[in-house]
Design a protein around this motif. Structure first.
Motif, PDB file in Angstrom:
ATOM      1  N   THR B 245       0.848  -1.195   0.000  1.00 55.55           N
ATOM      2  CA  THR B 245       0.000   0.000   0.000  1.00 55.55           C
ATOM      3  C   THR B 245       0.880   1.240   0.000  1.00 55.55           C
ATOM      4  O   THR B 245       0.673   2.161  -0.773  1.00 55.55           O
ATOM      5  CB  THR B 245      -0.907  -0.001   1.241  1.00 55.55           C
ATOM      6  OG1 THR B 245      -1.520  -1.285   1.320  1.00 55.55           O
ATOM      7  CG2 THR B 245      -1.971   1.059   1.124  1.00 55.55           C
ATOM      8  N   GLY B 572      -3.699  -6.359  -2.532  1.00 55.03           N
ATOM      9  CA  GLY B 572      -3.239  -4.998  -2.262  1.00 55.03           C
ATOM     10  C   GLY B 572      -3.407  -4.044  -3.422  1.00 55.03           C
ATOM     11  O   GLY B 572      -3.135  -2.853  -3.279  1.00 55.03           O
ATOM     12  N   GLU B 575      -6.169  -1.426  -2.656  1.00 52.15           N
ATOM     13  CA  GLU B 575      -5.732  -0.585  -1.539  1.00 52.15           C
ATOM     14  C   GLU B 575      -4.705   0.433  -2.015  1.00 52.15           C
ATOM     15  O   GLU B 575      -4.730   1.597  -1.624  1.00 52.15           O
ATOM     16  CB  GLU B 575      -5.124  -1.443  -0.426  1.00 52.15           C
ATOM     17  CG  GLU B 575      -6.108  -2.271   0.368  1.00 52.15           C
ATOM     18  CD  GLU B 575      -6.435  -3.595  -0.301  1.00 52.15           C
ATOM     19  OE1 GLU B 575      -6.139  -3.766  -1.503  1.00 52.15           O
ATOM     20  OE2 GLU B 575      -7.003  -4.491   0.372  1.00 52.15           O
ATOM     21  N   ARG B 576      -3.800  -0.067  -2.874  1.00 50.63           N
ATOM     22  CA  ARG B 576      -2.767   0.832  -3.372  1.00 50.63           C
ATOM     23  C   ARG B 576      -3.375   1.959  -4.192  1.00 50.63           C
ATOM     24  O   ARG B 576      -3.008   3.135  -4.050  1.00 50.63           O
ATOM     25  CB  ARG B 576      -1.767   0.036  -4.210  1.00 50.63           C
ATOM     26  CG  ARG B 576      -0.735   0.856  -4.952  1.00 50.63           C
ATOM     27  CD  ARG B 576       0.079   1.707  -3.981  1.00 50.63           C
ATOM     28  NE  ARG B 576       1.154   2.381  -4.669  1.00 50.63           N
ATOM     29  CZ  ARG B 576       2.368   1.867  -4.804  1.00 50.63           C
ATOM     30  NH1 ARG B 576       2.636   0.695  -4.278  1.00 50.63           N
ATOM     31  NH2 ARG B 576       3.298   2.520  -5.449  1.00 50.63           N
ATOM     32  N   ASN B 578      -6.353   3.159  -3.935  1.00 50.03           N
ATOM     33  CA  ASN B 578      -7.033   4.046  -2.992  1.00 50.03           C
ATOM     34  C   ASN B 578      -6.060   5.006  -2.346  1.00 50.03           C
ATOM     35  O   ASN B 578      -6.309   6.204  -2.247  1.00 50.03           O
ATOM     36  CB  ASN B 578      -7.731   3.228  -1.904  1.00 50.03           C
ATOM     37  CG  ASN B 578      -9.122   2.812  -2.344  1.00 50.03           C
ATOM     38  OD1 ASN B 578      -9.811   3.579  -3.007  1.00 50.03           O
ATOM     39  ND2 ASN B 578      -9.520   1.609  -1.998  1.00 50.03           N
ATOM     40  N   LYS B 579      -4.927   4.467  -1.933  1.00 52.05           N
ATOM     41  CA  LYS B 579      -3.945   5.280  -1.227  1.00 52.05           C
ATOM     42  C   LYS B 579      -3.385   6.355  -2.159  1.00 52.05           C
ATOM     43  O   LYS B 579      -3.252   7.518  -1.786  1.00 52.05           O
ATOM     44  CB  LYS B 579      -2.827   4.369  -0.715  1.00 52.05           C
ATOM     45  CG  LYS B 579      -1.800   5.060   0.118  1.00 52.05           C
ATOM     46  CD  LYS B 579      -0.444   4.926  -0.519  1.00 52.05           C
ATOM     47  CE  LYS B 579       0.483   5.994   0.007  1.00 52.05           C
ATOM     48  NZ  LYS B 579       1.592   6.200  -0.910  1.00 52.05           N
TER      49      LYS B 579
END
Lengths: 137, 672
Positions: B245, B572, B575-576, B578-579
């Motif tokens: 992430t 991931g 999530e990545r 999103n981050k």
């Protein structure tokens, strides 16, 4: 015309039956024939050379398309605007150092020592992986 | 962490499906998701593709005098590594360019569907094609399907759009991120229509990720270069790989030994144990046996020789008798002499004596052997140099340190020489340049006041410009080093401890420790600079695409980000995204990323849904269309590319000469 075709087809079938490969029945025999004749006229030459993507794209580029046409080659991602981070070639950690001789990135003294002992093919492997291999240097 | 084992899954050949009469008459579409990695094909009536295989063929090389081997297609290739160098794909990047290979793939598919209609495949085909597929490629594909297989209808669509539609996104504004094997596409959709002008393609995909991880592991373990195969890397990637992430944060964690121990994957490579080394006792036995055999052989040889010699002796004795009986100039006697290769009587006597002595010796030996007197001589162990180990502790310590120093000195010298050799091998180094300077100085022409050679030291310059610097790794030195190390190993516990790690059990030596590589491999999607590419990564390109719109449109696009393609199943991934979006989007603005229900198969399912829709045939090209409108023609539908016919300006028969009028009336432009 159609009769002669039928005759040809029949003869084809008999020859096919002789051979053990009556495989793909669903294929158009005319197409196969055409392909074979294309090959036999120039038996020494390699079979049809397919254009590579590069050739196709350069061919497309030379066509006077209307202004707003979008092509395969016009959607290439932009170059990055961020500075690329430096990662150690050995351990992959973020690092600040470059070994002057091999140009490998390294993280600490231990890795430096390791680099000094690396054979050149491994060094070149690391460099070419990140596209930094310059054989002329 | 427990030890992991490679699965090395082998593919199983695809089954042959039944082609019932009902099916033959139904005109049911065949749905084809022709991806660069895998090909998924099935009847539109099935809810899962009937065939899923790697879109590859293995064509054995033509060898002279040998019959052409069988070409293997898709899942027929059970062990892909065995045919790694014969693999061929019809794809050049994400576009099909080799239609011979594509034809073989079609043959494979249609034969596995057991189609048996003569000369044609009487089913409409829905086929996926890459985003912005060049007309040239499409026309070749249409030619193949219409002419070789005589399909009645054909319909093209973009895989990611099929997946998008299948997941129930329609008529909205969103961004599709499609992670393929060769390319990753970022396609904005405005109110249900793709906006191709703002779309972007990154030339990275599943292949790059696997390749990156593969190379990382190979370079980390050069000894296992051949054991780490691409398919194993692929397995490692999917079993243990993940996308961090926050990559930089995560990297720092790996520096911590505890974190490393908890997260490293230890993977056992297959290995074969070398035959265990024999114990000294066994070695002795073996040696004895060998010696015994040798002795027996010798004895046998001796006896043979004895018989031979005796026969010769008899001949010679006979000859002597003849000579003694006949006068010396008798021709008979001379001939006999000649035949034996002897010149005169003295030589004859001499050789007789020699022979007799020899025979006697041999006899004695045989006798001794038969009595068992002969003893095999044991080779004496090498006399080790007498080493006097000092008695007292202090003395021993200084003695040991002395030894260590000596060893270090030799090792340093060796390293320095190696370094020098390396330096001189390259042109840019200081050492090499200094050498060139010296050489050019020596070769300089103007030597008016040349006093070179007046002093002995002058000649040392030749030592300097010599590539070996006048001294090389000598055998003597090597021996000395080995000797020193031997002594140290015997008497210095520290030295033993330092050098012990070199000896690993074969089990341990064949283990891969996969740490940072787990996330460094896939990270190249987000940081293409890792692979030397100058392109922007996925997140940055996504941001670039969003920023190319006015804020309110960008906002609506960012709220509906749709991700599809097998690669985005990597843990991931979402999530990545999103981050990175949180970092890049305006403060407190809304965004959402959603993953396709089944990123791998939704493209096929979407295409199937499309094939089953009522007005499907309205969007398909028929044989008649193909004949009339040419190969590149296709009908546009919500999931297809935009049709860009070749401009009418060009005619292939004759060059069109247009006058670009105005000021320079003479200038003409020829368009071919």
């Amino acid at each position: 015309m159609s009769q002669t075709n039928q005759v040809q087809d029949d003869s084809n079938q008999t020859t096919i039956e002789d051979k053990p490969v009556p495989r793909f029945i669903f294929k158009n025999p005319d197409y196969e024939q055409r392909k074979l004749s294309r090959r036999s006229t120039s038996s020494n030459l390699p079979t049809k050379q397919w254009k590579s993507l590069k050739q196709i794209l350069s061919y497309e580029k030379n066509i006077p398309w209307p202004e707003d046409t979008v092509h395969y080659s016009s959607v290439v991602a932009p170059p990055t605007f961020k500075p690329s981070l430096k990662y150690s070639d050995i351990s992959r950690f973020e690092c600040n150092y470059t070994e002057p001789q091999t140009k490998l990135h390294y993280y600490d003294v231990e890795e430096y020592r390791l680099i000094r002992r690396l054979p050149s093919d491994i060094v070149n492997g690391y460099l070419s992986l990140r596209g930094a291999l310059n054989p002329l240097a | 962490m427990e030890l992991k084992v490679l699965k090395d899954i082998k593919t199983t050949p695809d089954p042959y499906y039944e082609y019932s009469d009902e099916l033959r008459l139904s005109g049911l579409p065949i749905v084809f998701d022709n991806g660069a990695w895998s090909c998924r094909v099935g009847w539109a009536s099935c809810d899962k593709p009937n065939l899923i295989f790697k879109n590859l063929i293995a064509k054995p090389r033509k060898e002279r005098g040998k019959k052409d081997g069988e070409t293997q297609v898709g899942n027929d290739i059970t062990n892909i590594e065995a045919v790694r160098f014969q693999l061929k794909t019809q794809f050049d990047k994400n576009v099909v360019t080799h239609y011979d290979i594509q034809e073989q793939i079609f043959d494979y598919v249609f034969s596995h569907l057991s189609i048996n209609t003569e000369g044609c495949v009487n089913h409409p085909i829905v086929l996926t094609e890459p985003f912005l597929n060049p007309n040239y490629s499409r026309s070749l594909m249409s030619e193949l399907l219409f002419e070789c297989y005589q399909v009645p209808h054909l319909c093209y669509g973009i895989d990611s759009l099929f997946s998008y539609q299948y997941n129930g996104w329609e008529g909205q504004s969103s961004v599709i991120i499609s992670c393929g094997y060769q390319c990753t596409h970022i396609i904005p959709v405005i109110n249900g229509c793709i906006d191709a002008s703002k779309a972007k393609r990154i030339d990275l995909g599943g292949f790059s990720v696997t390749h990156h991880l593969h190379k990382l592991l190979q370079l980390k373990y050069p000894a296992h270069m051949n054991t780490i195969t691409p398919s194993r890397s692929d397995e490692i990637l999917w079993d243990y790989g993940f996308i961090a992430t926050d990559y930089r944060e995560q990297l720092k964690k790996w520096l911590d030994a505890e974190f490393y121990d908890a997260n490293v994957v230890k993977l056992q490579l297959p290995y074969s144990v070398a035959a265990p080394t024999l114990t000294t006792e066994q070695q002795k036995d073996r040696r004895k046996e060998l010696a015994k055999k040798l002795v027996e052989m010798n004895a046998k040889k001796r006896e043979e020789r004895l018989v031979d010699d005796e026969r010769h002796l008899n001949e010679l004795l006979e000859l002597r008798e003849i000579v003694q009986l006949t006068p010396s100039d008798h021709s008979h006697g001379r001939e006999a002499f000649k035949s034996m290769g002897i010149n005169n009587i003295a030589a004859l006597n001499k050789s007789i004596n020699q022979l007799q002595a020899k025979i006697e010796k041999t006899r004695a030996k045989i006798l001794a052997y038969n009595n068992g007197e002969e003893v095999v001589e044991e080779p004496k162990p090498k006399v080790a140099k007498e080493i006097t180990v000092p008695e007292s502790e202090a003395e021993k310590k200084s003695w040991l340190s002395e030894l260590r120093k000596k060893r270090a000195f030799i090792v340093d010298r060796k390293n320095a020489r190696k370094q020098r050799r390396q330096d001189l091998a390259k042109r840019r180094t200081a050492a090499a340049q200094e050498r060139m300077r010296l050489i050019s100085e020596l070769a300089r022409k103007e030597k008016r006041d040349d006093d070179f050679g007046m002093r002995d030291e002058d000649w040392d310059v030749y030592k300097v410009i010599n590539k070996d610097a006048g001294d090389t790794d000598s055998e003597e030195e090597q021996e000395k080093l080995i000797e020193l190390e031997e002594v140290l190993r015997q008497h210095d516990p520290e030295f033993v401890a330092l050098n012990q790690e070199q000896e690993l059990s074969p089990k341990e030596a064949n283990q891969l420790h996969i740490g940072v590589e787990r996330m460094a491999g896939p990270e190249c999607l987000f940081q293409p600079s890792m692979l030397g590419s100058v392109q922007a990564g996925v997140s940055e390109t996504l941001n670039f695409v969003l920023n190319s719109y006015p804020p309110h449109i960008a906002q609506s696009l960012a709220s509906n980000i749709f991700v599809t393609g097998s690669l985005c199943q990597m843990p991931g991934f979402v999530e990545r995204l999103n981050k990175d979006l949180l970092e890049n989007r305006p403060f407190q603005s809304h965004f959402s990323v959603s993953l396709a229900e089944n990123p791998e198969l939704d493209a096929w399912s979407g295409a199937r849904q499309f094939a089953l829709s009522e007005n499907f045939l309205d969007f398909a090209i028929s044989q008649a269309d193909y004949q009339e409108k040419g190969g590149e023609f296709f009908r546009v539908h919500p999931c297809s590319n935009k049709f860009e016919p070749y401009p009418l300006v060009i005619s292939l028969d004759e060059p069109i000469v247009t006058n670009t009028g105005g000021g320079e009336g003479e200038d003409t432009v020829i368009l071919m």
